[in-house]
Write a protein that holds these residues in place. Structure first.
Motif, PDB file in Angstrom:
ATOM      1  N   ALA A   1       0.821  -1.214  -0.071  1.00  0.00           N
ATOM      2  CA  ALA A   1      -0.005  -0.089   0.050  1.00  0.00           C
ATOM      3  C   ALA A   1       0.713   1.412   0.164  1.00  0.00           C
ATOM      4  O   ALA A   1       0.447   2.434  -0.706  1.00  0.00           O
ATOM      5  CB  ALA A   1      -0.730  -0.073   1.368  1.00  0.00           C
ATOM      6  N   ALA A   2       1.857   1.378   0.533  1.00  0.00           N
ATOM      7  CA  ALA A   2       2.834   2.508   0.776  1.00  0.00           C
ATOM      8  C   ALA A   2       3.315   2.819  -0.741  1.00  0.00           C
ATOM      9  O   ALA A   2       3.365   3.836  -1.270  1.00  0.00           O
ATOM     10  CB  ALA A   2       4.134   2.140   1.574  1.00  0.00           C
ATOM     11  N   ALA A   3       3.521   1.806  -1.568  1.00  0.00           N
ATOM     12  CA  ALA A   3       3.986   2.028  -2.994  1.00  0.00           C
ATOM     13  C   ALA A   3       2.787   2.717  -3.741  1.00  0.00           C
ATOM     14  O   ALA A   3       3.097   3.365  -4.661  1.00  0.00           O
ATOM     15  CB  ALA A   3       4.549   0.731  -3.541  1.00  0.00           C
ATOM     16  N   ILE A   4       1.726   2.102  -3.503  1.00  0.00           N
ATOM     17  CA  ILE A   4       0.511   2.831  -4.183  1.00  0.00           C
ATOM     18  C   ILE A   4       0.443   4.355  -3.982  1.00  0.00           C
ATOM     19  O   ILE A   4       0.255   5.056  -4.765  1.00  0.00           O
ATOM     20  CB  ILE A   4      -0.778   1.909  -4.064  1.00  0.00           C
ATOM     21  N   ILE A   5       0.587   4.590  -2.662  1.00  0.00           N
ATOM     22  CA  ILE A   5       0.493   6.013  -2.093  1.00  0.00           C
ATOM     23  C   ILE A   5       1.476   6.863  -2.821  1.00  0.00           C
ATOM     24  O   ILE A   5       1.388   7.793  -3.171  1.00  0.00           O
ATOM     25  CB  ILE A   5       0.678   6.040  -0.514  1.00  0.00           C
ATOM     26  N   SER A   6       2.740   6.216  -2.784  1.00  0.00           N
ATOM     27  CA  SER A   6       3.843   6.992  -3.484  1.00  0.00           C
ATOM     28  C   SER A   6       3.390   7.167  -4.969  1.00  0.00           C
ATOM     29  O   SER A   6       3.712   8.415  -5.539  1.00  0.00           O
ATOM     30  CB  SER A   6       5.159   5.962  -3.473  1.00  0.00           C
ATOM     31  N   GLU A   7       2.974   6.304  -5.763  1.00  0.00           N
ATOM     32  CA  GLU A   7       2.637   6.509  -6.961  1.00  0.00           C
ATOM     33  C   GLU A   7       1.450   7.374  -7.247  1.00  0.00           C
ATOM     34  O   GLU A   7       1.323   8.290  -8.263  1.00  0.00           O
ATOM     35  CB  GLU A   7       2.144   5.045  -7.681  1.00  0.00           C
ATOM     36  N   SER A   8       0.657   7.681  -6.196  1.00  0.00           N
ATOM     37  CA  SER A   8      -0.670   8.480  -6.341  1.00  0.00           C
ATOM     38  C   SER A   8      -0.204   9.922  -6.299  1.00  0.00           C
ATOM     39  O   SER A   8      -0.510  10.842  -7.030  1.00  0.00           O
ATOM     40  CB  SER A   8      -1.591   8.432  -5.407  1.00  0.00           C
TER      41      SER A   8
ATOM     42  N   PRO B   1       6.522  15.065  -6.400  1.00  0.00           N
ATOM     43  CA  PRO B   1       7.444  13.929  -6.069  1.00  0.00           C
ATOM     44  C   PRO B   1       8.294  13.835  -5.190  1.00  0.00           C
ATOM     45  O   PRO B   1       8.563  12.727  -4.561  1.00  0.00           O
ATOM     46  CB  PRO B   1       8.528  14.328  -7.545  1.00  0.00           C
ATOM     47  N   GLU B   2       8.321  14.840  -4.384  1.00  0.00           N
ATOM     48  CA  GLU B   2       8.945  14.879  -2.838  1.00  0.00           C
ATOM     49  C   GLU B   2       8.153  14.069  -2.126  1.00  0.00           C
ATOM     50  O   GLU B   2       8.821  13.127  -1.260  1.00  0.00           O
ATOM     51  CB  GLU B   2       9.146  16.138  -2.221  1.00  0.00           C
ATOM     52  N   GLU B   3       6.969  14.033  -1.865  1.00  0.00           N
ATOM     53  CA  GLU B   3       6.030  13.394  -0.972  1.00  0.00           C
ATOM     54  C   GLU B   3       5.943  12.091  -1.753  1.00  0.00           C
ATOM     55  O   GLU B   3       5.947  10.931  -0.855  1.00  0.00           O
ATOM     56  CB  GLU B   3       4.706  13.843  -1.174  1.00  0.00           C
ATOM     57  N   ALA B   4       6.084  11.687  -3.128  1.00  0.00           N
ATOM     58  CA  ALA B   4       6.154  10.594  -3.701  1.00  0.00           C
ATOM     59  C   ALA B   4       7.385   9.753  -3.130  1.00  0.00           C
ATOM     60  O   ALA B   4       7.550   8.621  -2.549  1.00  0.00           O
ATOM     61  CB  ALA B   4       6.096  10.370  -5.159  1.00  0.00           C
ATOM     62  N   ALA B   5       8.675  10.719  -3.049  1.00  0.00           N
ATOM     63  CA  ALA B   5       9.744   9.752  -2.743  1.00  0.00           C
ATOM     64  C   ALA B   5       9.980   9.243  -1.382  1.00  0.00           C
ATOM     65  O   ALA B   5      10.422   8.272  -0.899  1.00  0.00           O
ATOM     66  CB  ALA B   5      10.938  10.920  -3.027  1.00  0.00           C
TER      67      ALA B   5
END
Length: 242
Positions: free
Chosen positions: A170-177, A184-188
Motif C-alpha cells: 500500500a505504501a508504494a501505491i500511495i507513492s505512485e498516487s 515527487p518529494e512526497e512520492a519519494a
C-alpha cells in the motif's frame, strides 16, 4: 456497478514490476495487460495523470493492477508447462507484500466494498482505493461518481489503513498516487517507506522516473525526514490495529 467485474488498472510502474514477477515466461501467451504495462512504463507514462492502463478482466488468482492478462490464457499456459519453484516463489512474494487481491472484490458494488473496508478488510481497503484513484477520480460520467467526494485523500487514507493491517504494498501505491499528482518529494518519501517495508519491486521503479531524478539532494533529504515521520505514524497505526 457498470464496471464492477472489471479490474481497475493502476499506474504503469506498479503494473510493470508486478507483471515481471507474475508470469515472466508467459508474456506472449498472457498478452494484454502485462505487455501494455511494460510498454507504458518504458515510455515513462506512469508520471502523468492520464497514463493509467485500460481496465482488464481480473486474472486467475485475483491479481491487482491488471497483472496476469486473460485467465483462460493463464490456464492454457499452466497446462503447457507446470509451475516452476522460481515462479511459485515469485507468487509467494507477491502475496506477502500485498500485490494480490481476490477476484471477488472486483465484483462488489461500491456500497458493499465500502462496507467490507469499514470492517478493516485490507483487500477491500486496497481495492476501494484503486476504484477511487483510477475509476472515479476525475470521471464524472461514472455511475458511482460523487461530485464533492475527495477521492485522492480518501484513497490514501484507505491505503494507510490497509498498510496497518498487513498490506505492505500500500505504501508504494500511495507513492505512485503522489507522483501522478506531480508531488515527487512526497512520492519519494512514501517510496522510502515502501523500500523500508521490503517492497523494493515498486521502490526501484520510482527511481527511474524523470520526476524523481529531477529532485535535488536537498529535496531527497527532506523526503527522507518525511519518510521517518510517516514510518513512525504507520507503526502507531499498526499497533492500534492489533
Amino acid at each position: 456497478m457498470k464496471r464492477a467485474t472489471l479490474l481497475i488498472a493502476a499506474a504503469a510502474g506498479t503494473a510493470a514490476v508486478a507483471a515481471w514477477l507474475w508470469l515472466p515466461a508467459h508474456f506472449a501467451m498472457a498478452g494484454g495487460a502485462a505487455g501494455q504495462a511494460q510498454s507504458a512504463a518504458a515510455k515513462g507514462a506512469g508520471t502523468e495523470k492520464g497514463a493509467a492502463l485500460p481496465a482488464a478482466k481480473p486474472g486467475a488468482g485475483g491479481f491487482s493492477f491488471a497483472v496476469g492478462g486473460d485467465p483462460s490464457a493463464q490456464q492454457q499456459a499452466a497446462a503447457v508447462r507446470p509451475e516452476t519453484p522460481a515462479e511459485r516463489a515469485r507468487k509467494q512474494q507477491l502475496r506477502k507484500l500485498g500485490y494480490m487481491i481476490d477476484a471477488r472484490y472486483y465484483q462488489m458494488s461500491l456500497a458493499d466494498l465500502r462496507m467490507a473496508a469499514s470492517r478493516g478488510d485490507p483487500q477491500a481497503l486496497t481495492h476501494l482505493a484503486e476504484r477511487y484513484l483510477f475509476q472515479l477520480d476525475g470521471h464524472p460520467r461514472e455511475p458511482d461518481y460523487e461530485a464533492d467526494f475527495r477521492y485522492r485523500e480518501e484513497a490514501r487514507e484507505a491505503l494507510q489503513q490497509a498498510y496497518a493491517r498487513g498490506n505492505l504494498h500500500a505504501a508504494a501505491i500511495i507513492s505512485e498516487s503522489y507522483l501522478l499528482d506531480k508531488q515527487p518529494e512526497e512520492a519519494a518519501a512514501w517510496n522510502l517507506v515502501a523500500r523500508r517495508s521490503g517492497d523494493t519491486l515498486s521502490a526501484d521503479w520510482l527511481l527511474k522516473t524523470k520526476d524523481y531524478q529531477a529532485l535535488t539532494e536537498q529535496q531527497k533529504a527532506s523526503a527522507a525526514q518525511r519518510a521517518n515521520q510517516l514510518w513512525q505514524s504507520l507503526q502507531r497505526r499498526k499497533a492500534a490495529a492489533g
